[in-house]
Design a protein around this motif. Sequence first.
Motif, PDB file in Angstrom:
ATOM      1  N   ILE A 141     116.618  74.632  24.804  1.00 24.52           N
ATOM      2  CA  ILE A 141     117.380  73.407  25.042  1.00 24.52           C
ATOM      3  C   ILE A 141     118.876  73.677  25.031  1.00 24.52           C
ATOM      4  CG2 ILE A 141     117.984  71.163  24.053  1.00 24.52           C
ATOM      5  CD1 ILE A 141     115.083  70.893  23.151  1.00 24.52           C
ATOM      6  N   VAL A 142     119.333  74.472  24.076  1.00 28.49           N
ATOM      7  CA  VAL A 142     120.770  74.795  24.020  1.00 28.49           C
ATOM      8  C   VAL A 142     121.204  75.508  25.302  1.00 28.49           C
ATOM      9  CG1 VAL A 142     122.543  76.125  22.817  1.00 28.49           C
ATOM     10  CG2 VAL A 142     120.808  74.888  21.499  1.00 28.49           C
ATOM     11  N   THR A 143     120.393  76.439  25.757  1.00 25.31           N
ATOM     12  CA  THR A 143     120.705  77.150  27.002  1.00 25.31           C
ATOM     13  C   THR A 143     120.738  76.193  28.187  1.00 25.31           C
ATOM     14  OG1 THR A 143     119.577  79.119  26.125  1.00 25.31           O
ATOM     15  CG2 THR A 143     120.037  79.087  28.491  1.00 25.31           C
ATOM     16  N   ALA A 265     121.455  71.771  18.696  1.00 21.36           N
ATOM     17  CA  ALA A 265     122.404  72.767  19.205  1.00 21.36           C
ATOM     18  C   ALA A 265     123.602  72.914  18.273  1.00 21.36           C
ATOM     19  CB  ALA A 265     122.871  72.370  20.609  1.00 21.36           C
ATOM     20  N   ILE A 266     124.137  71.785  17.824  1.00 19.50           N
ATOM     21  CA  ILE A 266     125.261  71.839  16.891  1.00 19.50           C
ATOM     22  C   ILE A 266     124.836  72.480  15.580  1.00 19.50           C
ATOM     23  CG2 ILE A 266     126.836  70.419  15.497  1.00 19.50           C
ATOM     24  CD1 ILE A 266     126.967  68.463  17.826  1.00 19.50           C
ATOM     25  N   ILE A 308     130.201  70.512  22.408  1.00 25.86           N
ATOM     26  CA  ILE A 308     129.466  71.516  21.644  1.00 25.86           C
ATOM     27  C   ILE A 308     130.033  72.905  21.927  1.00 25.86           C
ATOM     28  CG2 ILE A 308     127.201  72.565  21.272  1.00 25.86           C
ATOM     29  CD1 ILE A 308     125.949  69.893  22.061  1.00 25.86           C
ATOM     30  N   GLY A 309     130.366  73.146  23.196  1.00 29.34           N
ATOM     31  CA  GLY A 309     130.941  74.443  23.565  1.00 29.34           C
ATOM     32  C   GLY A 309     132.279  74.697  22.904  1.00 29.34           C
ATOM     33  N   LEU A 310     133.055  73.640  22.690  1.00 29.51           N
ATOM     34  CA  LEU A 310     134.361  73.805  22.046  1.00 29.51           C
ATOM     35  C   LEU A 310     134.197  74.273  20.605  1.00 29.51           C
ATOM     36  CD1 LEU A 310     137.385  73.538  22.294  1.00 29.51           C
ATOM     37  CD2 LEU A 310     137.202  71.118  21.752  1.00 29.51           C
ATOM     38  N   ILE A 361     128.199  77.576  25.321  1.00 27.35           N
ATOM     39  CA  ILE A 361     126.941  76.911  24.969  1.00 27.35           C
ATOM     40  C   ILE A 361     125.764  77.762  25.447  1.00 27.35           C
ATOM     41  CG2 ILE A 361     125.523  74.857  25.249  1.00 27.35           C
ATOM     42  CD1 ILE A 361     128.030  73.243  25.710  1.00 27.35           C
ATOM     43  N   ILE A 362     125.868  78.247  26.691  1.00 24.11           N
ATOM     44  CA  ILE A 362     124.818  79.122  27.228  1.00 24.11           C
ATOM     45  C   ILE A 362     124.648  80.355  26.346  1.00 24.11           C
ATOM     46  CG2 ILE A 362     124.101  80.523  29.203  1.00 24.11           C
ATOM     47  CD1 ILE A 362     125.711  78.620  30.996  1.00 24.11           C
TER      48      ILE A 362
END
Length: 439
Positions: A141-143, A265-266, A308-310, A361-362
């Motif tokens: 899911i995160v990917t 993910a977080i 999330i990526g930040l 994130i990936i």
Amino acid sequence: MSEIQKQVHPIDEMLPLSKLVSYGLQHVLAMYAGAVAVPIILANALGLSSQDLIRLINADLFACGIATLIQTLGVGPVGARIPMIQGVTFASVAPMIIIGSEHGMTAVYGAIIVAGLFTFLIAPYFSRLIRLFPPVVTGTIVTIIGISLMPVAVTWIAGVSPSDPNYASPTRMWLAGLTLVIVVLVNRFAKGFLGNLSVLMGLLGGTLIAYCLGEVHFAEVSQSEWVALVTPLAFGMPSFDVSSIIAMLVVMTVCMVETTGDAIAIGEIVDKKVDKKTLSSCLQADGLSTCIGGILNSFPYTAFAQNIGLIAVTNVKSRFVVATSGIILMVLGLFPKLAAVVASIPSPVLGGAGIAMFGMIIASGIRSLGKVEYDNNHNLMIVALSIGVAMIPIAVPQFYHNFSAAAKIIFKSGITFGSILAVVLNVVFNGLGQEDTKE
């Protein structure tokens, strides 16, 4: 004292005010374009006046701030208390346009309020599904989240329509490229506090370069008001249409799936387990915030995956940083001139920074999948099929054009359909797993 400080989890770390504001502003700049996109799309589709559009944007930003504070700081048992910024879900756009066209804005807000209440009440039961999210599912899911967001960054860089003469122009490419270079250089050579501001430095540096090239326009700043209060139920008392409510319930069910993935993910990034109790509090915050959004002339709220990526890029995990973002968003909602200044950041600049954020994130998803066991089981098939179907709407956006409006809500979102399939395949191949008994 030092022993106590060592026991504080990074998400509960209280940073100095200067860092809270700087890091918080960085989050706001990263999500601002997406936050105001929904009211702009809705107002244009329904033919609302410019005054109504301004009202929607102000209410959206203000409600975004409230929703973020509820999620990060908590209100009693409500709120996950993790660094999760809240924003309007794009899954609600199409249904809101249909409802608004047929029944008016009062029906839109009636449906939103009921859907928010539904989410709040169903959250404790929905959260029991957390056992269906083992590492092979969460990593997938995160990917998928990162892959699905990458086209957003590309669109920011190139533009929306290939028919636009400036689409993917050299200027836009240079602005995005230079912004990304600034992000990389600051991340590589700056130390400590400044190094964690790599995305903010990239946005500021890219905007400065764009200004020198004449690509930054401040017309909206001069035309905006200094102060604009958010008035509840400005479009009138909400009305309740059954079909409209059902459509919004579908949207919020989809949002609960996405929020579950975002929360996990977080949790992976900040090294904090998202258990059943945390997920229930997280989903209840979505429900409460959506109810508030309906009252304040705003929209359904959910986790904003862009940010999330930040967190991954900066490694700043404090929830109080994101709470500061909430306060900044509320201020922007009350002072339109400030909001207009933020909106002046050129989209190619945002796109350049987005490449780094969404790529992280990936990378985080791949790191999680690297810990999964693939021998003598079917985990590789789970990952392959889930990511594969998630890529369909990215590769061919019109692939599902013959599907019904309700089905499109699920299938056109790579995040939603890919996440659902990952859960289903995991149940098929690995069973239901063990229920999390932690309350």
